[in-house]
Design a protein around this motif. Sequence first.
Motif, PDB file in Angstrom:
ATOM      1  N   THR A 103       0.857  -1.182   0.000  1.00  0.00           N
ATOM      2  CA  THR A 103       0.000   0.000   0.000  1.00  0.00           C
ATOM      3  C   THR A 103       0.894   1.233   0.000  1.00  0.00           C
ATOM      4  N   ILE A 104       0.640   2.136  -0.919  1.00  0.00           N
ATOM      5  CA  ILE A 104       1.410   3.378  -0.956  1.00  0.00           C
ATOM      6  C   ILE A 104       0.459   4.552  -0.840  1.00  0.00           C
ATOM      7  N   VAL A 105       0.788   5.458   0.060  1.00  0.00           N
ATOM      8  CA  VAL A 105       0.048   6.721   0.128  1.00  0.00           C
ATOM      9  C   VAL A 105       1.029   7.832  -0.221  1.00  0.00           C
ATOM     10  N   ALA A 106       0.673   8.653  -1.200  1.00  0.00           N
ATOM     11  CA  ALA A 106       1.578   9.697  -1.668  1.00  0.00           C
ATOM     12  C   ALA A 106       0.902  11.049  -1.649  1.00  0.00           C
ATOM     13  N   ASP A 107       1.594  12.014  -1.057  1.00  0.00           N
ATOM     14  CA  ASP A 107       1.181  13.416  -1.159  1.00  0.00           C
ATOM     15  C   ASP A 107       2.302  14.126  -1.896  1.00  0.00           C
ATOM     16  N   VAL A 108       2.095  14.315  -3.192  1.00  0.00           N
ATOM     17  CA  VAL A 108       3.158  14.906  -4.004  1.00  0.00           C
ATOM     18  C   VAL A 108       2.838  16.348  -4.392  1.00  0.00           C
ATOM     19  N   GLY A 109       1.884  16.942  -3.700  1.00  0.00           N
ATOM     20  CA  GLY A 109       1.536  18.321  -4.046  1.00  0.00           C
ATOM     21  C   GLY A 109       0.460  18.326  -5.111  1.00  0.00           C
ATOM     22  N   ILE A 110       0.619  19.225  -6.083  1.00  0.00           N
ATOM     23  CA  ILE A 110      -0.378  19.327  -7.153  1.00  0.00           C
ATOM     24  C   ILE A 110      -0.254  18.106  -8.056  1.00  0.00           C
ATOM     25  N   VAL A 111      -1.330  17.401  -8.244  1.00  0.00           N
ATOM     26  CA  VAL A 111      -1.312  16.245  -9.137  1.00  0.00           C
ATOM     27  C   VAL A 111      -1.660  16.720 -10.543  1.00  0.00           C
ATOM     28  N   ILE A 112      -0.721  16.559 -11.452  1.00  0.00           N
ATOM     29  CA  ILE A 112      -0.960  17.053 -12.813  1.00  0.00           C
ATOM     30  C   ILE A 112      -1.859  16.096 -13.578  1.00  0.00           C
ATOM     31  N   ASN A 113      -1.581  14.801 -13.423  1.00  0.00           N
ATOM     32  CA  ASN A 113      -2.326  13.807 -14.192  1.00  0.00           C
ATOM     33  C   ASN A 113      -2.499  12.550 -13.344  1.00  0.00           C
ATOM     34  N   PRO A 114      -3.650  12.425 -12.675  1.00  0.00           N
ATOM     35  CA  PRO A 114      -3.817  11.325 -11.716  1.00  0.00           C
ATOM     36  C   PRO A 114      -3.714   9.943 -12.365  1.00  0.00           C
ATOM     37  N   LEU A 115      -4.137   9.825 -13.614  1.00  0.00           N
ATOM     38  CA  LEU A 115      -4.082   8.537 -14.299  1.00  0.00           C
ATOM     39  C   LEU A 115      -2.634   8.103 -14.516  1.00  0.00           C
ATOM     40  N   GLN A 116      -1.829   9.002 -15.088  1.00  0.00           N
ATOM     41  CA  GLN A 116      -0.438   8.626 -15.371  1.00  0.00           C
ATOM     42  C   GLN A 116       0.359   8.489 -14.068  1.00  0.00           C
ATOM     43  N   LEU A 117       0.046   9.330 -13.090  1.00  0.00           N
ATOM     44  CA  LEU A 117       0.762   9.241 -11.816  1.00  0.00           C
ATOM     45  C   LEU A 117       0.486   7.899 -11.143  1.00  0.00           C
ATOM     46  N   ARG A 118      -0.765   7.452 -11.199  1.00  0.00           N
ATOM     47  CA  ARG A 118      -1.105   6.170 -10.588  1.00  0.00           C
ATOM     48  C   ARG A 118      -0.328   5.040 -11.274  1.00  0.00           C
ATOM     49  N   ARG A 119      -0.285   5.076 -12.599  1.00  0.00           N
ATOM     50  CA  ARG A 119       0.475   4.054 -13.327  1.00  0.00           C
ATOM     51  C   ARG A 119       1.972   4.111 -12.964  1.00  0.00           C
ATOM     52  N   GLN A 120       2.507   5.312 -12.866  1.00  0.00           N
ATOM     53  CA  GLN A 120       3.925   5.444 -12.506  1.00  0.00           C
ATOM     54  C   GLN A 120       4.206   4.872 -11.127  1.00  0.00           C
ATOM     55  N   ILE A 121       3.314   5.164 -10.205  1.00  0.00           N
ATOM     56  CA  ILE A 121       3.540   4.714  -8.828  1.00  0.00           C
ATOM     57  C   ILE A 121       3.397   3.195  -8.730  1.00  0.00           C
ATOM     58  N   GLN A 122       2.359   2.654  -9.369  1.00  0.00           N
ATOM     59  CA  GLN A 122       2.199   1.188  -9.358  1.00  0.00           C
ATOM     60  C   GLN A 122       3.465   0.527  -9.906  1.00  0.00           C
ATOM     61  N   ALA A 123       3.916   1.032 -11.051  1.00  0.00           N
ATOM     62  CA  ALA A 123       5.054   0.420 -11.719  1.00  0.00           C
ATOM     63  C   ALA A 123       6.322   0.606 -10.893  1.00  0.00           C
ATOM     64  N   GLY A 124       6.494   1.809 -10.360  1.00  0.00           N
ATOM     65  CA  GLY A 124       7.662   2.071  -9.520  1.00  0.00           C
ATOM     66  C   GLY A 124       7.668   1.162  -8.301  1.00  0.00           C
ATOM     67  N   CYS A 125       6.504   0.986  -7.712  1.00  0.00           N
ATOM     68  CA  CYS A 125       6.389   0.135  -6.529  1.00  0.00           C
ATOM     69  C   CYS A 125       6.810  -1.298  -6.865  1.00  0.00           C
TER      70      CYS A 125
END
Lengths: 793, 172
Positions: free
Chosen positions: A675-697
């Motif tokens: 489980t990852i919880v991220a507060d990265v400030g302004i989210v520019i693109n929630p779809l791509q950010l979610r994919r990046q985080i899943q993949a990074g994880c």
Amino acid sequence: MIRSPSKSEAKIIYDINVHGARLMGVSRRGFLTAGGTLAAVFAMGGRSAVARVNASKANLHAHSAATVNGWIEILSDNTVLLRTGKCDFGQSTIYTAYRQIVAEELCVPLEAMTEVVSGDTDRTPDGGGTFGLLRYGQNLRKVAALMREASLELAARRLAVPRANLSVREGVISGATKAISYGELLAGEDLHLVIPISGDLTMPMGLRVDADPPLKPVKDYTIIGKPVFNPSIAPKVTGKTVWVGDVTLPGMLHARTIHPATLGSTLIAPGKLDGKQFPGARLVRIGNLLAVVSPDEWEAVQAAQSVADGCEWSKWEGLPPSERLEDHLRMMATEDPTPVRDGRANKGNASSVKTTRELRASYLMPYHKHAPISPMVSLADYREDGSVWLHTHSQNPQHLRRMIALMLGSDEDKVVVRTYPGAGHYGRSNGGSAGSEDEAVLLSRELRRPVRVQWMRSDDMQWSTQSPAMISDIRIALDDAGRMAAYVASHIGPGMQDDRLVGALLAGMPVIPAPSPATTYGFQSTVLNMSDTWVYGTVPAVLEQAKGGAHPGQHEATDVVGLRSHSMRTPIQFQQNCPREIAISEAAMLAGKDPLQFRLDHVSDPRFVAILERLRTEAKWEDRPSPSPQAKSHGSDPVKGQGVSIMLRDNGYWACAAQVTVIPASGEVKVERMTIVADVGIVINPLQLRRQIQAGCLMGVSQALHEELSFDKGAVTAKDWTGYPILTMAEMPELKVVITDNPTVGIYGQGSESANALASPAIAAAVMDATGKPIRRIPLKPEYVRAAIKLHA
Amino acid sequence: MSTIVVNGQQRKVKASPDTPLLYVLRNELGVMGVKFGCGLAQCGACSVLLGDEEVRACVTPISALEGKPVTTVDGLPQRWASQKGKMSAGTLHPVQQAWIDEQVPQCGICQFGMMIKVTELLEANPKPTDQDIREALTTSGPSPHLCRCGSYAAILEGAHRAAKLMMQGESA
Ligand code: FES
Ligand code: FES
């Protein structure tokens, strides 16, 4: 605005100051029927340089190192062209977030952003490595804001409406009942906005916009925050994208380089090329750089293999074998002259804090490979006039260009680097080279034909750079209440980066300086910084130190390649955060506290408090001390454990929980849930950010469970995916990613790093929770887990 | 000279019979939807369908094709069209469409093989479970299909969506 004295030519010469930039050009509106642009151009050397620029475009050329046209061009058909020296590495930032940022500031629809040109040294501005992309997104944001402001100034004059009464929406500037689109405004114009910049095009940090225009208020955003699709995906999945390996040129030869037997060997005698068996092949030798070329790729592969089998290389044993890595790093700590660096958060007299309860432990992080799924490939075309075109996949084409020019002893102007999509390699080419580029250039120069060098899997495993190892000694002192009274950490490891071109080293050609304590070139240094940001603000005494050194093998001789380091996704912070976070979990164990609550008790930043509280619910965290009441360190029954880790990077706040099962007898670890919880400030693109985080994880889970580079006294011994295994789909845990949009901080969040670094310490802590035994080494291979259990039996 | 069938077309091939299909497709026939990853049957970047079965083009000599047709990602739309009895390949294959809808790729280099493997799976098993998909991409072939970027979660979602699109018999 100056009226031209000539009556016959009703041209207007513009020279308007726009928040430190200068809008310049000659309006010939009415004389031209089509076309028209406003382009951002650069004045190198900051604000004072802007004043020196005159309106002649030739002069502008001289001031802009890469190209006359900068980041953004607005065209009279209402489209916007975006140019960036950054490249896409699969996280899509330049195609999604960058377009969103620019469209947002310009106040045009996203669809107006029709074209992104990226990473070509002859066609794109700015340089620097492709990392921290959104930090540099600030450049684009400012350029776009300046372009908008310049357009408003123009519109005020055209519409005869005061600037203050005008606003822009959906690409239309309006006010006082009048309106004009960007396109109408620019029809027939040839205008440029001269923007002050500073920095160095080819150095890691690249260029920086030196102006502070008013930025669009976050509350007015309509495009940032939308789940925009990545436009580069459809052409990829339909086979239309031209990948770096797909580029061909007429007359091209396929090459396979035959790399030395060790990272320090020289060539005594090349193997024989059997002309009967391989009639189209040819052997090329430049110093210790050996290659087979053929018009037929399969012939090149086979001929290279047969020549390699017959090669005689000198013996070299300049490396510590990987099983002696810890000893080597300890020796380096005392013998290498590289100075120690202190952490920024150091305070109090941490070393002298006395306590009755303390943790003292050492943690070992292995070497990691970037391990792209396709090995590096480059195509070079050295031409009769001494110019060279290099087609490759690089995160820093401008610096690659500089290094190629240095190698050849030619002007940088003679070298053009064009980049294409390639296999993600997560930082390996942030200094320009990932391997194969220089070899292609040297072979093309030798043969006067375009040459395509495709590294084989073993070349990529054995001859590319690696993310450096680290040994960390940590002491945590607890007070009587079980709170941290002092934290002392000493991190020891080779410097982060060596960007010297490996083919040039083998060929004996000029390269940039080798890393040393004194090297100030780019990231070429043996100095190791404290890259992990301290987050436990309530701890009264802190001492963090980092001690760097030469990479193994480097001191043998200047032309010996050795085990070169290179930054990799979340560089150095990974290696320093992982031991810290495991140690914090161990300290919580020692204090008899819940490790999640223990962190809450010590962080001072409310953003961490918020994400840790959120993690507790999202991860279904069990509120209890660690180890688990069911913890077992023996037997074949699976035991469950939970672990947590946190990190602060680039103003992004991250918390992660891992739930695992362990079989103590075999040492097998299965990651059940992340489980990852991220507060990265302004989210520019929630779809791509979610994919990046899943993949990074998942890359992180791979690093936690499997990844460790093995080498002997001379060479990397991992040659393929059996020697350097990575995560498979069957091992994928259940994954939950929670992104808390936090626009109040005003900064765009980064997602392409951090996520991969969180898994290792959380999973290690979960294994400790399940077994009750300290885990101080990754990866969590069964044999290491068994050894850890035995060591603390 | 031999003849092989690639993406529905008969193609004449000059390469010697021992040449791996990968090099023939890319260099002689210009079919680029197949990528070099390891050359060792360890990663799946080079996967193609031989008939209905996924094989590794990097270790399959053209002499071993036995007349069976080869499908690469480039030929998936046509494969889908002919399965549906349509005349032209106007739409994408459901797997490709799902990969776009779910924004599956990170760098994308492994996805050629991933899409081929998932196509093989869905043609045989139209309603796969999570477990079926994981097994297909891990244990069913000569090696796991590897993704360095860690896109496995997206692939799982993509495969389920592709299954739905296939059931609906439409993809765009
Ligand atoms: S390239 Fe064929 S399996 Fe890796
Ligand atoms: S998406 Fe990059 S390797 Fe899979």
